[in-house]
Design an enzyme around this catalytic site. Structure first.
Site, PDB file in Angstrom:
ATOM      1  N   THR A 379       2.656  47.470 -74.529  1.00 45.18           N
ATOM      2  CA  THR A 379       2.455  46.744 -75.956  1.00 45.18           C
ATOM      3  C   THR A 379       2.083  47.368 -76.984  1.00 45.18           C
ATOM      4  OG1 THR A 379       0.362  46.103 -74.718  1.00 45.18           O
ATOM      5  CG2 THR A 379       2.218  44.557 -74.170  1.00 45.18           C
ATOM      6  N   GLU A 380       1.010  48.277 -76.995  1.00 42.81           N
ATOM      7  CA  GLU A 380       0.679  48.967 -78.250  1.00 42.81           C
ATOM      8  C   GLU A 380       0.741  50.426 -78.085  1.00 42.81           C
ATOM      9  OE1 GLU A 380      -2.952  47.667 -79.962  1.00 42.81           O
ATOM     10  OE2 GLU A 380      -2.637  45.484 -79.079  1.00 42.81           O
ATOM     11  N   ASN A 381       1.309  51.026 -79.194  1.00 39.29           N
ATOM     12  CA  ASN A 381       1.096  52.514 -79.293  1.00 39.29           C
ATOM     13  C   ASN A 381       1.773  52.918 -80.659  1.00 39.29           C
ATOM     14  OD1 ASN A 381       3.131  55.128 -78.709  1.00 39.29           O
ATOM     15  ND2 ASN A 381       1.012  55.385 -78.310  1.00 39.29           N
TER      16      ASN A 381
END
Length: 410
Positions: A379-381
């Site tokens: 979901t986040e990177n």
């Protein structure tokens, strides 16, 4: 080393954002204030006193943004709903804001018209300010029911089209930075207890929302509910030393395991219970600063995730470091760890973010073995830039994403 190959069929490419960081229009069309509005309007809390008052003007530019997403050819788009935009005080019985609900309806419809799957986070940190002032926010158990009301409203209004729901995005930061160090909104420094209490209430809230969806909406809507946890990877300084290996394991358990363990196994990691319990006793407290789940709660929480969202940015080397005996209670000294970085690691952006792609592969493999191979959405990177460029100089970001994506491929 670089690995050439192709991702399997069904692998999804997407991008994401969050309401406070993009929407702006902080007090427009009936939106209530959030804890981030209050926090950033308080001078000296944020770098250069910047606020999200107008942010990227995403509230007004949503159609343009979706065209850009279409040009990027992404499969899906993760965005968060601002709780105070649809419930100005956070309390359903007090007030609903139809214009806010309309905004998210339009956003979802526009995404679907452009063949982009919406993935919705119910909470990316912007708690209604009224709930903070009245009840102390996540320090208060009453948040569970208020949030459940809000989640059910979202399922009711948007669930016919949204099939991927995230209850909380990076609850570690909500708890640790909001209630332990005070670096983030609401800016409280409740050392040694605040983060644990906030996390405890967030985990219970997540479980309640999952059960609400499961019991009321799943049959009709056929969607999924998960949580998004952010964690760095902890690598032992000396992989041959059992002490360092234990320290690295403890690092992961105090970050990822703090939330993942209750959801996948029914309780906090043993090592967290042991360390926080022992420190609390040494500090003369009758009970552990880490709250406990009852037998019923453990059963209720276990298994409440249809997928696991993972946010990951960086890695640390970890080694054992015993803290002095009678110090002030703190989440940061409970784990008896020291963190190191390799000076050779590229540091393109903020001081905490070093580019260490191999850490991601290890984290993903750890999750696979530890939690029974759950379905994962990253979901986040990504990486922020230190250099303020007039032109688009994206070499750092390209290198970072290339490295991390390649480790996912491996």
């Amino acid at each position: 080393s670089f690995y050439y190959g192709t991702f399997p069929a069904g692998f999804l490419w997407g991008v994401g954002s969050s309401a406070y960081q993009t929407e702006g229009a902080w007090d427009k069309d009936g939106k209530g204030p959030s804890i981030w509005d209050a926090f950033t309007h308080n001078k000296g809390k944020v770098f250069r006193n910047e606020t999200g008052d107008s942010a990227c003007d995403g509230y007004y530019k949503v159609k343009d943004d979706i065209q850009l997403l279409k040009e990027l050819k992404v499969n899906h788009y993760l965005f968060s709903i601002s709780w105070p935009r649809i419930m100005p005080t956070g309390i359903k019985t007090e007030q609903l804001n139809e214009k806010g609900i309309q905004f998210y309806n339009d956003t979802i419809n526009s995404l679907l018209e452009n063949n982009i799957i919406p993935i919705v986070s119910l909470y990316h940190w912007d708690l209604p300010q009224v709930l903070q002032e009245k009840y102390g926010g996540w320090q208060n158990i009453s948040m569970i029911n208020y949030f459940d009301d809000y989640a059910n409203l979202c399922f009711e209004k948007f669930g016919d089209r949204v099939k991927h729901w995230i209850t909380f995005s990076n609850p570690w930061a909500v708890a640790e930075k909001g209630y332990e160090t005070g670096e983030h909104a609401p800016g409280l420094k409740l050392g040694g207890c605040g983060a644990y209490k906030a996390a405890h209430h967030i985990i219970k809230t997540h479980a309640k929302v999952w059960h609400s969806y499961n019991n009321t909406w799943r049959n009709e809507q056929q969607g999924m509910v998960g949580i998004s946890l952010t964690s760095a990877w902890g690598e032992p300084v000396d992989p041959h030393s059992q002490t360092d290996r234990d320290a690295a394991e403890r690092y992961i358990q105090f970050h990822l395991g703090w939330f993942a363990n209750p959801i996948y196994k029914g309780d906090y990691p043993e090592v967290m219970k042991n360390y926080v319990g022992r420190k609390s006793a040494q500090q003369g407290l009758g009970t552990s600063r880490l709250p406990t789940f009852s037998v019923q709660e453990k059963a209720y929480i276990k298994g409440t995730s249809d997928f696991l969202g993972i946010g990951h940015f960086t890695t640390r080397y970890v080694l054992q470091k015993s803290s002095p005996f009678l110090q002030v209670p703190s989440y940061h000294t409970d784990s008896d760890l020291a963190e190191l970085v390799d000076p050779k690691w590229p540091a393109p952006g903020p001081k905490w973010l070093y580019s260490v792609p191999w850490g991601f592969r290890r984290l993903l493999n750890f999750i696979k073995t530890q939690y029974g191979n759950p379905l994962i959405y990253v979901t986040e990177n990504g990486v922020s830039e230190k250099v303020q460029c007039t032109q688009l100089c994206d070499e750092c970001r390209i290198e970072y994403l290339k490295g991390y994506i390649n480790e996912i491929l491996k």
